[in-house]
Design a protein around this motif. Structure first.
Motif, PDB file in Angstrom:
ATOM      1  N   ALA A   1       0.589  -1.354   0.111  1.00 39.04           N
ATOM      2  CA  ALA A   1       0.224  -0.467  -0.138  1.00 39.04           C
ATOM      3  C   ALA A   1       1.248   1.136   0.153  1.00 39.04           C
ATOM      4  CB  ALA A   1      -0.675  -0.062   1.595  1.00 39.04           C
TER       5      ALA A   1
ATOM      6  N   ALA B   1       3.940   3.720  -2.624  1.00 40.86           N
ATOM      7  CA  ALA B   1       4.160   4.665  -3.558  1.00 40.86           C
ATOM      8  C   ALA B   1       3.877   3.460  -4.774  1.00 40.86           C
ATOM      9  CB  ALA B   1       5.608   4.723  -3.770  1.00 40.86           C
TER      10      ALA B   1
ATOM     11  N   ARG C   1      -0.016  -4.627   6.278  1.00 40.16           N
ATOM     12  CA  ARG C   1      -0.202  -5.201   7.275  1.00 40.16           C
ATOM     13  C   ARG C   1      -0.844  -3.959   8.224  1.00 40.16           C
ATOM     14  NH1 ARG C   1       6.003  -4.743   8.484  1.00 40.16           N
ATOM     15  NH2 ARG C   1       6.283  -2.540   7.615  1.00 40.16           N
TER      16      ARG C   1
ATOM     17  N   ARG D   1      -3.998   2.329   6.316  1.00 42.46           N
ATOM     18  CA  ARG D   1      -3.089   2.565   5.389  1.00 42.46           C
ATOM     19  C   ARG D   1      -4.164   2.315   4.167  1.00 42.46           C
ATOM     20  NH1 ARG D   1       3.090   2.433   3.524  1.00 42.46           N
ATOM     21  NH2 ARG D   1       3.626   4.238   2.275  1.00 42.46           N
TER      22      ARG D   1
ATOM     23  N   PHE E   1      -3.512  -8.999   3.019  1.00 41.06           N
ATOM     24  CA  PHE E   1      -2.582  -9.261   1.742  1.00 41.06           C
ATOM     25  C   PHE E   1      -3.274 -11.225   1.401  1.00 41.06           C
ATOM     26  CE2 PHE E   1       1.022  -8.024   4.658  1.00 41.06           C
ATOM     27  CZ  PHE E   1       1.272  -7.044   4.128  1.00 41.06           C
TER      28      PHE E   1
ATOM     29  N   ALA F   1       4.472  -5.575  -4.346  1.00 36.42           N
ATOM     30  CA  ALA F   1       5.380  -4.083  -4.249  1.00 36.42           C
ATOM     31  C   ALA F   1       5.168  -4.073  -2.527  1.00 36.42           C
ATOM     32  CB  ALA F   1       3.664  -2.955  -4.425  1.00 36.42           C
ATOM     33  N   ILE F   2       6.348  -4.953  -2.019  1.00 30.68           N
ATOM     34  CA  ILE F   2       6.737  -4.842  -1.185  1.00 30.68           C
ATOM     35  C   ILE F   2       7.814  -4.414  -0.931  1.00 30.68           C
ATOM     36  CG2 ILE F   2       7.222  -6.430   1.374  1.00 30.68           C
ATOM     37  CD1 ILE F   2       3.742  -5.252   0.423  1.00 30.68           C
TER      38      ILE F   2
ATOM     39  N   HIS G   1      11.588  -4.858  -0.154  1.00 30.69           N
ATOM     40  CA  HIS G   1      12.820  -6.236  -0.390  1.00 30.69           C
ATOM     41  C   HIS G   1      12.869  -6.633   1.263  1.00 30.69           C
ATOM     42  CE1 HIS G   1      17.003  -5.725   1.048  1.00 30.69           C
ATOM     43  NE2 HIS G   1      16.860  -4.731   1.096  1.00 30.69           N
ATOM     44  N   ASP G   2      12.609  -6.036   2.393  1.00 30.82           N
ATOM     45  CA  ASP G   2      12.945  -6.438   3.596  1.00 30.82           C
ATOM     46  C   ASP G   2      12.206  -8.200   3.573  1.00 30.82           C
ATOM     47  OD1 ASP G   2      12.964  -4.450   3.780  1.00 30.82           O
ATOM     48  OD2 ASP G   2      13.708  -3.966   5.474  1.00 30.82           O
ATOM     49  N   GLY G   3      11.346  -7.482   4.028  1.00 30.15           N
ATOM     50  CA  GLY G   3       9.657  -7.883   3.728  1.00 30.15           C
ATOM     51  C   GLY G   3       8.945  -8.535   2.855  1.00 30.15           C
TER      52      GLY G   3
ATOM     53  N   VAL H   1       5.510 -11.178   3.707  1.00 26.11           N
ATOM     54  CA  VAL H   1       4.285 -10.923   2.811  1.00 26.11           C
ATOM     55  C   VAL H   1       3.993 -11.961   2.310  1.00 26.11           C
ATOM     56  CG1 VAL H   1       3.580  -9.589   1.549  1.00 26.11           C
ATOM     57  CG2 VAL H   1       4.392  -8.279   3.171  1.00 26.11           C
TER      58      VAL H   1
ATOM     59  N   VAL I   1       9.806  -5.681  -7.247  1.00 27.46           N
ATOM     60  CA  VAL I   1      10.673  -5.282  -5.370  1.00 27.46           C
ATOM     61  C   VAL I   1      12.702  -5.917  -6.643  1.00 27.46           C
ATOM     62  CG1 VAL I   1      11.602  -6.395  -3.907  1.00 27.46           C
ATOM     63  CG2 VAL I   1       9.101  -6.847  -5.384  1.00 27.46           C
TER      64      VAL I   1
ATOM     65  N   CYS J   1      11.811   1.607 -13.413  1.00 24.67           N
ATOM     66  CA  CYS J   1      11.810   3.409 -13.147  1.00 24.67           C
ATOM     67  C   CYS J   1      10.926   3.709 -12.293  1.00 24.67           C
ATOM     68  CB  CYS J   1      10.678   3.632 -14.358  1.00 24.67           C
ATOM     69  SG  CYS J   1      11.485   3.768 -15.828  1.00 24.67           S
ATOM     70  N   HIS J   2      11.416   4.661 -11.504  1.00 27.48           N
ATOM     71  CA  HIS J   2      10.967   5.399 -10.242  1.00 27.48           C
ATOM     72  C   HIS J   2       9.444   5.388 -10.610  1.00 27.48           C
ATOM     73  CE1 HIS J   2       9.855   8.450  -7.056  1.00 27.48           C
ATOM     74  NE2 HIS J   2      11.255   8.199  -6.274  1.00 27.48           N
TER      75      HIS J   2
END
Ligand SMILES: NC(=O)c1ccc[n+]([C@@H]2O[C@H](COP(=O)([O-])OP(=O)(O)OC[C@H]3O[C@@H](n4cnc5c(N)ncnc54)[C@H](OP(=O)(O)O)[C@@H]3O)[C@@H](O)[C@H]2O)c1
Length: 214
Positions: free
Chosen positions: A8, A10, A31, A35, A52, A66-67, A69-71, A75, A95, A131-132
């Motif tokens: 949830a 960017a 989570r 949000r 999820f 779209a999480i 990387h450490d999560g 998830v 990711v 890309c951003h």
């Protein structure tokens, strides 16, 4: 299409908004249910929020991971991936496991392969990682008169067709990146380009000649 989004933040916001505007049904998840609910309201067009596991169940046509990387492993576990919840699903992986101090990758094992291992039976497609998020918000992302090209790496022809359609919905052009075994190259490309942009203020697009001048 019915698209479930794990996340949830960017990227969920940018891509979920574009796909909802293009007429797809979208469910975001996080989570923090508040949000995710706020993001669904912002996306509008009937977008929903859920857990999820609910987003995976919803995303019959595609699921976007779209999480941070450490999560990712937590998830995917919460979504039931280990029990086969994503079997047969198109799983879009955007990711980047970037170490921001050095613009290197956090692991020598490609993220896409780790995701495929954690989600047995899922048809993983690496896409949208170069890309951003602000680029993915553009309507459309066109630079110097040319639509942005989006490289895809994946093995399943049906999943690649689905992601190509979602790329086209943004006003972008899909690029064939090869099989999932090449997704690590795409992850390294993103880390290298981010290092040029953010580390040196240099234009990553300037390092390659046009096709006509090999
Ligand atoms: N932003 C970009 O420009 C961009 C561009 C290309 C690719 N990407 C990649 O896209 C992915 C998402 O990026 P983003 O910018 O959307 O990130 P973000 O705005 O920070 O949101 C990340 C999402 O991941 C969740 N999350 C983070 N750690 C978690 C954990 N340990 N357990 C469960 N959930 C966790 C966050 O939940 P909470 O809200 O609860 O923290 C949030 O929903 C990342 O892998 C990133 O590398 C980002």
């Amino acid at each position: 299409m019915r698209i479930g989004i794990l996340g949830a933040g960017a990227m969920a916001d940018a891509l979920g908004t574009q796909w909802a505007r293009a007429g797809h049904q979208v469910m975001v998840s996080g989570r923090d249910t508040d949000r995710a609910g706020a993001l669904a309201a912002r996306i509008g067009s009937g977008a929903r929020a859920g857990t999820f596991a609910e987003a995976v169940a919803f995303g019959e046509d595609a699921v976007l991971l779209a999480i941070r990387h450490d999560g990712v492993s937590d998830v995917l576990a919460a979504a039931g991936a280990g029990e086969g919840a994503l079997r047969g699903r198109t799983l879009i992986d955007c990711v980047n496991a970037v170490v921001w101090e050095s613009f290197t990758l956090a692991s020598s094992a490609p993220m896409a392969e780790r995701i495929a291992a954690a989600a047995p039976g899922a048809h993983v497609v690496k896409a949208f990682n170069v890309c951003h998020a602000d680029v993915w918000r553009m309507t459309p992302p066109v630079f110097d008169g040319a639509p942005l090209a989006v490289p895809l790496c994946g093995d399943d022809p049906g999943a690649l067709d689905t992601v190509r359609a979602l790329v086209t919905d943004l006003g972008c052009v899909p690029l064939p990146g090869g099989g999932l075994e090449r997704a690590g190259l795409l992850e390294a490309t993103a880390a290298f380009a981010i290092g040029l942009w953010l580390g040196h203020g240099a234009d990553a697009r300037a390092m390659l000649p046009p096709l006509t001048h090999p």
